[in-house]
Design a protein around this motif. Structure first.
Motif, PDB file in Angstrom:
ATOM      1  N   ARG A 178      75.939   4.248  -4.140  1.00  0.00           N
ATOM      2  CA  ARG A 178      74.703   4.253  -4.288  1.00  0.00           C
ATOM      3  C   ARG A 178      74.112   3.099  -2.981  1.00  0.00           C
ATOM      4  O   ARG A 178      72.754   3.186  -3.058  1.00  0.00           O
ATOM      5  CB  ARG A 178      74.103   3.786  -5.629  1.00  0.00           C
ATOM      6  N   GLU A 179      74.906   2.361  -2.520  1.00  0.00           N
ATOM      7  CA  GLU A 179      74.308   1.338  -1.760  1.00  0.00           C
ATOM      8  C   GLU A 179      73.822   1.868  -0.110  1.00  0.00           C
ATOM      9  O   GLU A 179      73.366   1.121   0.743  1.00  0.00           O
ATOM     10  CB  GLU A 179      75.250   0.294  -1.190  1.00  0.00           C
ATOM     11  N   HIS A 211      65.909   4.304  -5.612  1.00  0.00           N
ATOM     12  CA  HIS A 211      66.162   2.881  -5.670  1.00  0.00           C
ATOM     13  C   HIS A 211      65.433   2.042  -4.614  1.00  0.00           C
ATOM     14  O   HIS A 211      64.911   1.237  -4.733  1.00  0.00           O
ATOM     15  CB  HIS A 211      67.662   2.545  -5.851  1.00  0.00           C
ATOM     16  N   VAL A 220      81.076   5.245  -7.848  1.00  0.00           N
ATOM     17  CA  VAL A 220      79.477   5.337  -7.916  1.00  0.00           C
ATOM     18  C   VAL A 220      78.822   4.312  -7.267  1.00  0.00           C
ATOM     19  O   VAL A 220      77.991   4.112  -6.656  1.00  0.00           O
ATOM     20  CB  VAL A 220      79.314   5.834  -9.150  1.00  0.00           C
ATOM     21  N   SER A 266      71.202   2.995  -0.074  1.00  0.00           N
ATOM     22  CA  SER A 266      69.662   2.446  -0.154  1.00  0.00           C
ATOM     23  C   SER A 266      69.591   1.428   0.595  1.00  0.00           C
ATOM     24  O   SER A 266      68.353   1.221   1.284  1.00  0.00           O
ATOM     25  CB  SER A 266      69.466   2.261  -1.520  1.00  0.00           C
ATOM     26  N   VAL A 290      73.858  10.456  -6.785  1.00  0.00           N
ATOM     27  CA  VAL A 290      73.866   9.391  -6.257  1.00  0.00           C
ATOM     28  C   VAL A 290      73.235   8.967  -5.316  1.00  0.00           C
ATOM     29  O   VAL A 290      72.366   7.915  -4.737  1.00  0.00           O
ATOM     30  CB  VAL A 290      75.289   8.756  -6.040  1.00  0.00           C
ATOM     31  N   VAL A 330      72.073   7.472 -11.654  1.00  0.00           N
ATOM     32  CA  VAL A 330      73.382   6.879 -11.452  1.00  0.00           C
ATOM     33  C   VAL A 330      74.188   6.878 -12.891  1.00  0.00           C
ATOM     34  O   VAL A 330      75.509   7.199 -12.728  1.00  0.00           O
ATOM     35  CB  VAL A 330      73.144   5.490 -11.374  1.00  0.00           C
ATOM     36  N   ALA A 369      65.876   6.382 -10.900  1.00  0.00           N
ATOM     37  CA  ALA A 369      67.069   5.607  -9.927  1.00  0.00           C
ATOM     38  C   ALA A 369      68.301   5.508 -10.906  1.00  0.00           C
ATOM     39  O   ALA A 369      69.212   6.030 -10.533  1.00  0.00           O
ATOM     40  CB  ALA A 369      66.538   4.471  -9.074  1.00  0.00           C
ATOM     41  N   TYR A 370      68.128   4.849 -11.982  1.00  0.00           N
ATOM     42  CA  TYR A 370      69.160   4.565 -12.858  1.00  0.00           C
ATOM     43  C   TYR A 370      69.667   5.582 -13.731  1.00  0.00           C
ATOM     44  O   TYR A 370      70.864   5.787 -14.219  1.00  0.00           O
ATOM     45  CB  TYR A 370      69.086   3.202 -13.504  1.00  0.00           C
ATOM     46  N   ARG A 415      72.782  -6.011  -3.198  1.00  0.00           N
ATOM     47  CA  ARG A 415      73.745  -4.735  -3.346  1.00  0.00           C
ATOM     48  C   ARG A 415      74.855  -4.633  -2.821  1.00  0.00           C
ATOM     49  O   ARG A 415      75.694  -3.981  -3.295  1.00  0.00           O
ATOM     50  CB  ARG A 415      72.915  -3.532  -2.555  1.00  0.00           C
ATOM     51  N   ALA A 435      69.599   9.106  -6.312  1.00  0.00           N
ATOM     52  CA  ALA A 435      69.241   7.623  -6.797  1.00  0.00           C
ATOM     53  C   ALA A 435      69.072   6.609  -5.644  1.00  0.00           C
ATOM     54  O   ALA A 435      68.348   5.451  -6.123  1.00  0.00           O
ATOM     55  CB  ALA A 435      70.504   7.094  -7.610  1.00  0.00           C
ATOM     56  N   ALA A 436      69.777   6.516  -4.771  1.00  0.00           N
ATOM     57  CA  ALA A 436      69.859   5.629  -3.699  1.00  0.00           C
ATOM     58  C   ALA A 436      68.417   5.738  -3.059  1.00  0.00           C
ATOM     59  O   ALA A 436      67.656   4.577  -2.943  1.00  0.00           O
ATOM     60  CB  ALA A 436      70.787   5.924  -2.589  1.00  0.00           C
TER      61      ALA A 436
END
Length: 298
Positions: A259-260, A16, A255, A262, A9, A243, A239-240, A98, A12-13
């Motif tokens: 991821r926020e 993203h 999750v 980011s 995660v 996730v 990124a996705y 987000r 991914a952040a």
């Protein structure tokens, strides 16, 4: 949440945040860039499908339905997001979007999917949501208003950055595709990479239909922005995919907010590179995000 899911995660952040910074820089191009982004994403990730479990445990019919619906939702998300970036500030649109998305996602996950995060995790989720929404409200436009150069009517219309409205709409789109995609990978066992590629193929079809008379712009956009197109093609799906993989290991209600992180990265970029201002307030809100993460993973 396992350490593996946490690493996925957080990675991914970072991806993203990076692709959103790229998208912000070309937001006024609109549909032609989004079309190239979908093409690049498909070309880059299609060869990885046989190496990552093919279609997974889903039937062809389930895979086709999952990808088709996701493509529609992701196209709506991209179009609203680009419109927001074209009219508002990067950190404002991104933070509000987000923050709104996870709020709706958590409510759906708890009420419809039967997920039950621990009380401590819920406090962490609430802290993250409050912080990312606050970041969006930090950057309300001032400047000329403070100097009194606008009329009262103009000041009323500009009290809030228009990016906040677009951010809210983007958040709704985020919640919609997050819930649907989570259903596809968890209930139908669709492999994340194949699912993302199926989605980008659908995006190509939909964006092609929406180009209209702008087909002639594609060559110029490719020549002038090939580097950004390539970066988008790698980072946006990655990124996705990360996730989606994390969703198979941890609840959606954990999750989606985690991821926020980011938001912190984008806010720092906005403050230091784009000079969007109020760095102190951004750092304070970022600290709340970090505190929320600690609570979620305790």
């Amino acid at each position: 949440m396992s350490s593996t899911a946490l690493v996925l995660v957080l990675a991914a952040a970072a991806c993203h945040a990076a692709w959103n910074i790229v998208a912000h820089g070309v937001s006024r191009i609109g549909m032609p860039f989004l079309w190239w982004g979908a093409v690049a994403s498909t070309v880059v990730w299609l060869p990885a499908v046989p190496l990552t479990g093919g279609l997974g445990g889903a039937s062809v019919a389930e895979f086709a339905l999952a990808a088709a619906v996701s493509a529609v939702l992701h196209c709506a998300y991209m179009l609203v997001l680009q419109r927001g970036y074209a009219t508002g500030r990067l950190s404002t649109v991104y933070a509000v979007a987000r923050g709104t998305g996870p709020t709706i996602t958590v409510l759906v996950a708890v009420t419809q999917l039967g997920e039950r995060p621990s009380p401590t995790a819920l406090v962490g989720i609430a802290a993250i949501i409050v912080a990312v929404v606050a970041m969006g409200l930090i950057d309300r436009p001032g400047g000329a208003d403070a100097a009194g150069t606008r009329t009262p009517g103009e000041r009323a219309r500009r009290r809030l950055d228009p990016g906040i409205g677009w951010g809210l709409l983007t958040g709704v789109a985020i919640a919609a595709y997050t819930v649907w995609d989570a259903h596809a990978v968890r209930e139908w066992a669709v492999a994340p990479v194949a699912f993302m590629v199926g989605c980008t193929v659908g995006e190509i079809v939909l964006f092609s239909a929406g180009l209209g008379g702008r087909w002639r712009e594609l060559g110029e956009v490719a020549r002038n922005h090939w580097g950004r197109i390539a970066a988008f093609g790698v980072l946006s799906p990655l990124a996705y995919i990360l996730v989606l993989a994390a969703i198979t290991m941890a609840p959606v209600a954990l999750v989606a907010p985690l991821r926020e992180i980011s938001v912190v990265l984008v806010s720092v970029f906005g403050a230091l590179v784009l000079r969007e201002g109020r760095a102190g307030a951004r750092i304070a809100a970022s600290a709340v995000v970090v505190a929320g993460i600690v609570l979620m993973t305790a």
